[in-house]
Motif scaffolding. Structure first.
Motif: not given
Ligand code: FAQ
Length: 330
Positions: A122, A125, A221, A223, A233, A237
């Motif tokens: 990916k 977006s 989410s 992950h 991270k 998010n």
């Protein structure tokens, strides 16, 4: 190859008692805040998660050149053109630092690019939305780079050394990018009624796609939990999305623009804004390849790669000739 390189088997976070001695020692290093360097032992899942995230991030920087590159020839003044050109070049540099960081994990840049071109990896977006007017270039700098900074400042403390060091350098440049975007918005918003309308229209179209950049809501989410346990991270998010809204709404007010969310409201108790969630079905559609510009973006990247083939081959041929000449002279 995709599964081998980036697909993690399970993102369930395991307790220390379920880990091997090696895994436990690794987790303890992470918990102490130590950086992990490329040659050191790491769990396979950690390596794959990093390749996925850094690779996706690198691809985003490169694909992210396209919506703005589209406006270099049409920038309204020589100064704006020079600034935009510099910004788009910076994005190429960011992509290269990130591909290099990914390469330290044992994957080649060619493999990553092949996966991108095959639609198996990916990129963000946001780059699947079109830039229709000059005000969109302001909105991209202000909102997209603003969201990128919000996400990337904590990543300077990520646990993998090469990623962390790449992020430190990238963040310095991103703050200039964000300011040039806001500067364009200021000019437009304080300009003629038609310019202000253009700025408002750009905000209307980029607001929710910018909120989507932080990824799905925490409950969806897959992950986050494992990535946070490994300190790949640092924030969830939703935490970063909230911080972005809180930072950006006053900036919109200063511009005299309206955030396109009728439910946006300051919540005294939480010390932040309540806001509407993006349309998550649109997000999942875009990341599945069905956004407004997915096909155009991927085709542009594949074409650039094919157009540059002769140059890459010439570089290798030249290096081979020089190596042969050196051996002959020895
Ligand atoms: N777009 O479980 P999570 C820039 C995927 S900034 C596409 O929450 P994770 C600068 C995710 O991969 C933009 N896909 O995933 C610039 C996963 O699918 P998978 C790039 C997304 O990784 C500005 C699935 O959804 N920044 O380029 C997105 O823990 C202007 C489930 O999601 C970075 O990449 C999305 N927005 O959290 C350049 C920052 N969100 O892989 C030019 C580093 C989620 O299982 C011009 N990355 N997915 O098939 C990150 O911080 C994280 O990867 C997140 C996603 C937060 C993006």
């Amino acid at each position: 190859m995709y599964a081998q390189l980036v697909k993690t088997d399970s993102d369930r976070v395991r307790g220390l008692d379920e880990m091997s001695a090696e895994e436990r020692a690794f987790q303890e290093r992470i918990d102490r805040g130590e950086k992990i360097e490329p040659k050191e032992w790491m769990p396979e899942g950690y390596r794959k998660t990093l390749i996925r995230q850094i690779g996706q991030h690198a691809h985003s920087e490169i694909v992210g050149q396209l919506p703005e590159g589209n406006w270099i020839t049409r920038a309204p003044t020589l100064e704006r053109k020079a600034i935009l050109l510099a910004k788009v070049q910076d994005e190429a540099g960011h992509g290269l630092y990130l591909y290099c960081a990914a390469e330290t994990l044992g994957v080649s840049r060619d493999e990553l690019i092949e996966l991108l071109h095959a639609g198996k990896m990916k990129y963000s977006s946001i780059f699947n939305y079109p830039t229709l007017t000059w005000a969109d270039i302001g909105a991209v700098g202000w909102l997209v780079d603003g969201a990128a900074i919000m996400n990337q400042v904590p990543l300077q403390r990520t646990s993998f050394g090469p990623y962390s060091r790449a992020m430190i350098r990238i963040c310095k440049e991103e703050s200039f990018h964000q300011r040039q975007g806001y500067d364009i918005m200021m000019k437009m918003a304080k300009g003629s009624p038609a310019q202000k309308a253009m700025a408002q229209d750009a905000l209307n179209r980029f607001w929710y796609p910018a909120l989507m950049m932080f990824g799905p809501s925490d409950k969806d989410s897959v992950h986050s939990a494992q990535s946070m346990a490994w300190k790949i991270k640092i924030n969830t998010n939703d935490e970063l999305r909230q911080k972005f809204v809180d930072q950006t709404v006053p900036q919109a007010h200063y511009l005299g623009l309206t955030v396109p969310d009728p439910d946006l409201k300051w919540n005294e108790e939480k010390g932040g804004y309540d806001f509407s969630e993006p349309d998550w079905s649109e997000f999942f559609d875009v990341i599945a390849g069905n956004g407004p510009c997915n096909t155009e973006r991927l085709n542009a990247r594949v074409k650039a790669w094919e157009d540059g083939r002769w140059f890459r081959e010439a570089l290798v041929a030249h290096a081979d000739k020089r190596a042969a000449a050196r051996i002959a002279a020895e």
